[in-house]
Motif scaffolding. Structure first.
Motif, PDB file in Angstrom:
ATOM      1  N   PHE A   1       0.833  -1.201   0.000  1.00 41.19           N
ATOM      2  CA  PHE A   1       0.000   0.000   0.000  1.00 41.19           C
ATOM      3  C   PHE A   1       0.873   1.259   0.000  1.00 41.19           C
ATOM      4  O   PHE A   1       0.610   2.219  -0.736  1.00 41.19           O
ATOM      5  CB  PHE A   1      -0.929   0.006   1.213  1.00 41.19           C
ATOM      6  N   TYR A   2       1.921   1.237   0.834  1.00 36.44           N
ATOM      7  CA  TYR A   2       2.797   2.406   0.928  1.00 36.44           C
ATOM      8  C   TYR A   2       3.633   2.558  -0.346  1.00 36.44           C
ATOM      9  O   TYR A   2       3.899   3.683  -0.786  1.00 36.44           O
ATOM     10  CB  TYR A   2       3.706   2.280   2.150  1.00 36.44           C
ATOM     11  N   GLU A   3       4.067   1.443  -0.911  1.00 39.25           N
ATOM     12  CA  GLU A   3       4.841   1.510  -2.157  1.00 39.25           C
ATOM     13  C   GLU A   3       4.005   2.104  -3.288  1.00 39.25           C
ATOM     14  O   GLU A   3       4.487   2.940  -4.068  1.00 39.25           O
ATOM     15  CB  GLU A   3       5.332   0.111  -2.532  1.00 39.25           C
ATOM     16  N   ALA A   4       2.747   1.697  -3.381  1.00 39.05           N
ATOM     17  CA  ALA A   4       1.865   2.252  -4.412  1.00 39.05           C
ATOM     18  C   ALA A   4       1.616   3.740  -4.173  1.00 39.05           C
ATOM     19  O   ALA A   4       1.568   4.531  -5.128  1.00 39.05           O
ATOM     20  CB  ALA A   4       0.540   1.491  -4.417  1.00 39.05           C
TER      21      ALA A   4
ATOM     22  N   ASN B   1       2.997  12.040   0.011  1.00 41.89           N
ATOM     23  CA  ASN B   1       4.010  12.280   1.033  1.00 41.89           C
ATOM     24  C   ASN B   1       3.682  11.485   2.301  1.00 41.89           C
ATOM     25  O   ASN B   1       2.673  10.768   2.361  1.00 41.89           O
ATOM     26  CB  ASN B   1       4.131  13.778   1.336  1.00 41.89           C
ATOM     27  N   SER B   2       4.517  11.641   3.326  1.00 42.51           N
ATOM     28  CA  SER B   2       4.363  10.838   4.550  1.00 42.51           C
ATOM     29  C   SER B   2       3.025  11.102   5.236  1.00 42.51           C
ATOM     30  O   SER B   2       2.352  10.170   5.688  1.00 42.51           O
ATOM     31  CB  SER B   2       5.510  11.134   5.514  1.00 42.51           C
TER      32      SER B   2
ATOM     33  N   ILE C   1      -3.862   5.824   4.502  1.00 41.38           N
ATOM     34  CA  ILE C   1      -3.558   4.391   4.581  1.00 41.38           C
ATOM     35  C   ILE C   1      -3.476   3.928   6.032  1.00 41.38           C
ATOM     36  O   ILE C   1      -4.222   3.037   6.455  1.00 41.38           O
ATOM     37  CB  ILE C   1      -2.229   4.068   3.855  1.00 41.38           C
ATOM     38  N   THR C   2      -2.578   4.563   6.805  1.00 44.14           N
ATOM     39  CA  THR C   2      -2.313   4.086   8.159  1.00 44.14           C
ATOM     40  C   THR C   2      -3.538   4.199   9.055  1.00 44.14           C
ATOM     41  O   THR C   2      -3.963   3.202   9.668  1.00 44.14           O
ATOM     42  CB  THR C   2      -1.137   4.873   8.773  1.00 44.14           C
ATOM     43  N   LEU C   3      -4.103   5.384   9.171  1.00 41.70           N
ATOM     44  CA  LEU C   3      -5.221   5.580  10.099  1.00 41.70           C
ATOM     45  C   LEU C   3      -6.460   4.772   9.729  1.00 41.70           C
ATOM     46  O   LEU C   3      -7.058   4.136  10.613  1.00 41.70           O
ATOM     47  CB  LEU C   3      -5.546   7.072  10.202  1.00 41.70           C
ATOM     48  N   PRO C   4      -6.878   4.739   8.461  1.00 37.23           N
ATOM     49  CA  PRO C   4      -8.050   3.904   8.139  1.00 37.23           C
ATOM     50  C   PRO C   4      -7.836   2.415   8.418  1.00 37.23           C
ATOM     51  O   PRO C   4      -8.744   1.726   8.896  1.00 37.23           O
ATOM     52  CB  PRO C   4      -8.261   4.159   6.638  1.00 37.23           C
ATOM     53  N   LEU C   5      -6.626   1.913   8.125  1.00 36.14           N
ATOM     54  CA  LEU C   5      -6.367   0.491   8.351  1.00 36.14           C
ATOM     55  C   LEU C   5      -6.134   0.169   9.829  1.00 36.14           C
ATOM     56  O   LEU C   5      -6.242  -0.996  10.234  1.00 36.14           O
ATOM     57  CB  LEU C   5      -5.157   0.042   7.523  1.00 36.14           C
ATOM     58  N   LEU C   6      -5.816   1.181  10.627  1.00 38.87           N
ATOM     59  CA  LEU C   6      -5.674   0.975  12.070  1.00 38.87           C
ATOM     60  C   LEU C   6      -7.015   1.028  12.795  1.00 38.87           C
ATOM     61  O   LEU C   6      -7.113   0.588  13.944  1.00 38.87           O
ATOM     62  CB  LEU C   6      -4.750   2.036  12.675  1.00 38.87           C
ATOM     63  N   LYS C   7      -8.019   1.565  12.144  1.00 38.42           N
ATOM     64  CA  LYS C   7      -9.314   1.762  12.802  1.00 38.42           C
ATOM     65  C   LYS C   7      -9.893   0.480  13.389  1.00 38.42           C
ATOM     66  O   LYS C   7     -10.334   0.475  14.544  1.00 38.42           O
ATOM     67  CB  LYS C   7     -10.299   2.393  11.814  1.00 38.42           C
TER      68      LYS C   7
END
Length: 313
Positions: A211-214, A221-222, A229-235
């Motif tokens: 996901f991050y590579e895409a 950016n970060s 990506i990070t926050l939705p998948l951490l939910k």
């Protein structure tokens, strides 16, 4: 299959069911569950219903001897509940408890995710940082609170010594309600961050790096990667942890009680410390039992509402 066919199949299966055969096939499993069931029965279920019984009585220190001798209680209906909700102090303490819970849980989640994102990256001495950040969670809470109580000492505490080096006048942390409440929040935030950090770190490590590579190929950016990506998948991971953290924080007795004992007694109580004092300092057992049931109902309603809100999303 028609409804009549389903009913016929169910009736046939029921007729072939044998409780003896079922016990023979699952005997070992239930024997393994028996110790846990007994612990839950005597530690949780029985005390809950016993507390429910006391909540409708006027049991206190003065009639305790009569209760021990006869085993009978004088029931007063909903008088304890009416007395509690009609007291102005209840609503003040409830508001303070909500403020305490919201600030602490928000800080736990925000800082926990922040530190987890840092530790999930390739940095030097990662294992050392992780160990240091887990220390507050590893040390017994009683010891941590008593250490912080010494650190908040007006004359010799490390906090005021640090403030004096920064040119700030010493603060009487444990002598005033506002500063005492702030000190309790600081201690509890420090204690709760490691739990949320470890939960978030586990969730981060389960996210597919593709996901991050895409996202990098698309020029994100970060911050955009974290946001989309990070926050939705951490939910899915953080929401159950937030529910648990809210219940634990709402019912956290040790921090405020130990930090302010004999200094700010009754001045910055939350619901659970107020109940503790009512039961074990003022010996109002029936009143305290009713108060604890009100706390249970508040948390139950909140948890059900929160879970329904999550499911709707």
């Amino acid at each position: 299959m028609s409804q009549s066919g389903k009913n016929l199949r169910f009736t046939s299966a029921l007729s072939n069911f044998s409780l003896k055969d079922f016990w023979r096939q699952n005997k070992f499993s239930y024997l393994m569950l028996l110790p846990a069931f007994l612990v839950v029965l005597f530690v949780i279920i029985y005390p809950f219903f016993y507390n429910f019984r006391l909540a409708f009585s006027n049991l206190n220190m003065y009639n305790m001897r009569q209760f021990i001798q006869s085993g009978s209680l004088e029931y007063i209906g909903f008088n304890n509940f009416i007395r509690i909700i009609t007291e102005s102090s209840f609503w003040i303490i409830l508001f303070r408890t909500v403020v305490w819970t919201v600030i602490n849980v928000a800080a736990h989640v925000v800082f926990g995710i922040f530190y987890a994102i840092i530790l999930n990256r390739d940095i030097m001495f990662k294992s050392i940082y992780r160990t240091l950040l887990v220390i507050p969670w590893a040390i017994p809470q009683y010891i941590v609170v008593l250490v912080w109580r010494g650190m908040f000492n007006y004359r010799y505490g490390a906090v005021n010594l640090l403030l004096s080096k920064l040119g700030i006048a010493p603060i009487a942390w444990l002598s005033q309600a506002s500063t005492g409440f702030t000190a309790a929040i600081i201690v509890n935030v420090w204690l709760g961050i490691p739990f949320m950090m470890m939960i978030a770190l586990g969730g981060l490590q389960s996210i597919d790096p593709n996901f991050y590579e895409a996202a990098e190929i698309d020029g994100a950016n970060s911050w955009q990667q974290i946001k989309h990506i990070t926050l939705p998948l951490l939910k899915p991971v953080m929401l159950p942890a937030t529910v648990l953290g809210t219940v634990w924080t709402f019912n956290n007795l040790r921090v405020i009680y130990l930090l302010t004992q004999n200094t700010l007694t009754n001045k910055i109580d939350i619901l659970v410390t107020y109940v503790y004092r009512a039961a074990f300092e003022f010996y109002r057992y029936g009143y305290a039992a009713a108060f604890s049931l009100i706390i249970f109902v508040i948390l139950l309603v909140w948890a059900i509402s929160f879970i329904d809100y999550i499911n709707e999303d």
